[in-house]
Design a protein around this motif. Structure first.
Motif, PDB file in Angstrom:
ATOM      1  N   UNK A  32       0.741  -1.318  -0.050  1.00 49.41           N
ATOM      2  CA  UNK A  32      -0.157  -0.126  -0.046  1.00 49.41           C
ATOM      3  C   UNK A  32       0.887   1.340  -0.158  1.00 49.41           C
ATOM      4  N   UNK A  33       0.406   2.328  -0.879  1.00 48.41           N
ATOM      5  CA  UNK A  33       1.255   3.420  -0.880  1.00 48.41           C
ATOM      6  C   UNK A  33       0.516   4.570  -0.658  1.00 48.41           C
ATOM      7  N   UNK A  34       0.880   5.785  -0.238  1.00 50.81           N
ATOM      8  CA  UNK A  34       0.145   6.897  -0.016  1.00 50.81           C
ATOM      9  C   UNK A  34      -0.193   7.482  -1.134  1.00 50.81           C
ATOM     10  N   UNK A  35      -1.393   8.260  -1.181  1.00 47.06           N
ATOM     11  CA  UNK A  35      -1.641   9.149  -2.534  1.00 47.06           C
ATOM     12  C   UNK A  35      -1.434  10.460  -2.420  1.00 47.06           C
ATOM     13  N   UNK A 134      14.474  14.528  -8.220  1.00 48.73           N
ATOM     14  CA  UNK A 134      13.436  14.000  -7.314  1.00 48.73           C
ATOM     15  C   UNK A 134      14.165  13.205  -6.224  1.00 48.73           C
ATOM     16  N   UNK A 135      13.812  13.132  -5.014  1.00 50.03           N
ATOM     17  CA  UNK A 135      14.413  12.189  -4.044  1.00 50.03           C
ATOM     18  C   UNK A 135      13.328  11.047  -4.009  1.00 50.03           C
ATOM     19  N   UNK A 136      13.728  10.122  -4.482  1.00 50.88           N
ATOM     20  CA  UNK A 136      12.741   9.013  -4.297  1.00 50.88           C
ATOM     21  C   UNK A 136      13.483   7.637  -3.907  1.00 50.88           C
ATOM     22  N   UNK A 137      13.960   8.071  -2.507  1.00 52.12           N
ATOM     23  CA  UNK A 137      14.526   7.004  -1.784  1.00 52.12           C
ATOM     24  C   UNK A 137      13.555   6.406  -0.744  1.00 52.12           C
ATOM     25  N   UNK A 138      13.771   5.033  -0.566  1.00 55.72           N
ATOM     26  CA  UNK A 138      12.998   4.287   0.444  1.00 55.72           C
ATOM     27  C   UNK A 138      13.891   4.240   1.665  1.00 55.72           C
ATOM     28  N   UNK A 202       8.185  10.216   1.044  1.00 54.32           N
ATOM     29  CA  UNK A 202       8.216  10.792  -0.478  1.00 54.32           C
ATOM     30  C   UNK A 202       8.508   9.690  -1.607  1.00 54.32           C
ATOM     31  N   UNK A 203       7.258   9.508  -2.214  1.00 54.55           N
ATOM     32  CA  UNK A 203       7.147   8.606  -3.477  1.00 54.55           C
ATOM     33  C   UNK A 203       6.192   8.908  -4.071  1.00 54.55           C
ATOM     34  N   UNK A 204       5.961   8.248  -5.403  1.00 56.00           N
ATOM     35  CA  UNK A 204       4.946   8.388  -6.258  1.00 56.00           C
ATOM     36  C   UNK A 204       3.800   7.419  -5.905  1.00 56.00           C
ATOM     37  N   UNK A 205       2.414   7.752  -6.078  1.00 58.35           N
ATOM     38  CA  UNK A 205       1.518   6.951  -5.885  1.00 58.35           C
ATOM     39  C   UNK A 205       1.780   5.816  -7.070  1.00 58.35           C
TER      40      UNK A 205
END
Length: 304
Positions: A32-35, A134-138, A202-205
């Motif tokens: 599940x990811x945030x929107x 864009x910072x797209x780290x987990x 911080x991530x894409x839906x």
């Protein structure tokens, strides 16, 4: 398929039994990811659905063995796609783009006696330059409450409407002037540090499942829905960079940025801090380098 998963995590040091269980979990994982609401520009970059799920499970399941880890209870890992950021090697973390009012130029021209503009040549003198990625780290670990990103000798831009955002430290007037942080796109704001909920980083839906996207995502696009970016600014002496436009009137500033960034790379860094539920904190610092690959300007990071 299982062999492909094994190859993807070959660099992770862990018992074979743990690797096997991680692969089995990944094959049946539901993430599940945030929107992000009201996002106007959405497109995915290089992260595939499989790679993103793999990175998340590896991060949650594996704590690296070896090295100096004085407090294993407060350790965490940072991943981009299926790659973990470590001190041993650089990892691609993003593509450099011109998101905002990225540069100012001085035209070589003058006014004649009739106050008409006379252009001496088509060259343009570059006065200052800003580019972002864009910072797209987990970040993954146990009992983490939030993640804080802090820019050193640079700044961050963020989406204030992102539901995972907990706090942001606005730039001072001196920092705004230093970094030229006066314009941005998609209503992003400027900050020196941003904190996000661990469960809504911080991530894409659309990062984990491209099938959920409302439209086809071009492979070469950067995901504009990711709510956090890091920006780097440079100012130049008179005549330091004079650039010639191409046949369409566009000026390529990528070589200038790459040259200047790599010459000053040790001056820039990003602190990534895991804020644990018991009040303790662990910080990892990332440094960067920039490379041009197939006409794209890519950013690479290493843990220092």
């Amino acid at each position: 398929m299982k062999d492909n998963y094994k190859n993807a995590i070959r660099s992770i040091t862990a018992p074979d039994s743990l690797i096997e269980s991680t692969i089995e979990n990944m094959q049946s994982a539901k993430t599940e990811v945030c929107v992000v609401g009201k996002s106007k520009h959405i497109a995915i970059k290089f992260t595939s659905a499989v790679a993103a799920v793999l990175a998340l499970i590896i991060g949650l399941s594996v704590i690296p063995f070896g090295g100096n880890k004085p407090d294993s209870e407060h350790n965490f890992v940072i991943t981009v796609g299926a790659a973990e950021l470590k001190p041993e090697m650089y990892v691609e973390v993003g593509e450099i783009e011109n998101y905002s009012d990225f540069g100012h130029f001085k035209l070589h021209a003058y006014l004649d006696e009739n106050k008409n503009l006379v252009v001496e040549d088509n060259d343009e003198e570059l006065l200052d330059l800003m580019k972002e990625f864009t910072i797209e780290m987990i970040c993954a670990g146990d009992n983490i409450e939030s993640i804080t990103y802090s820019a050193n000798n640079s700044c961050l831009s963020y989406n204030p409407d992102y539901e995972g955002l907990l706090d942001a430290t606005a730039l001072t007037e001196e920092e705004i002037e230093k970094y030229g942080a006066t314009g941005s796109s998609n209503n992003f704001l400027w900050a020196s540090a941003c904190t996000f909920d661990y469960n809504c980083q911080p991530q894409s839906r659309s990062v984990f499942n491209e099938e959920e996207a409302e439209f086809e995502i071009p492979e070469e696009w950067v995901d504009g829905s990711i709510p956090l970016r890091m920006a780097f600014s440079f100012s130049f002496k008179e005549g330091e960079y004079v650039l010639s436009p191409d046949k369409d009137g566009n000026v390529d500033t990528d070589p200038v940025f790459m040259n200047e960034f790599n010459a000053h790379a040790n001056e820039f860094s990003l602190d990534v801090t895991a804020n644990f539920k018991d009040g303790k904190k662990t910080t990892k610092t990332l440094q960067f380098k920039c490379e041009s690959v197939d006409g794209r300007l890519l950013m690479y990071a290493i843990e220092i």
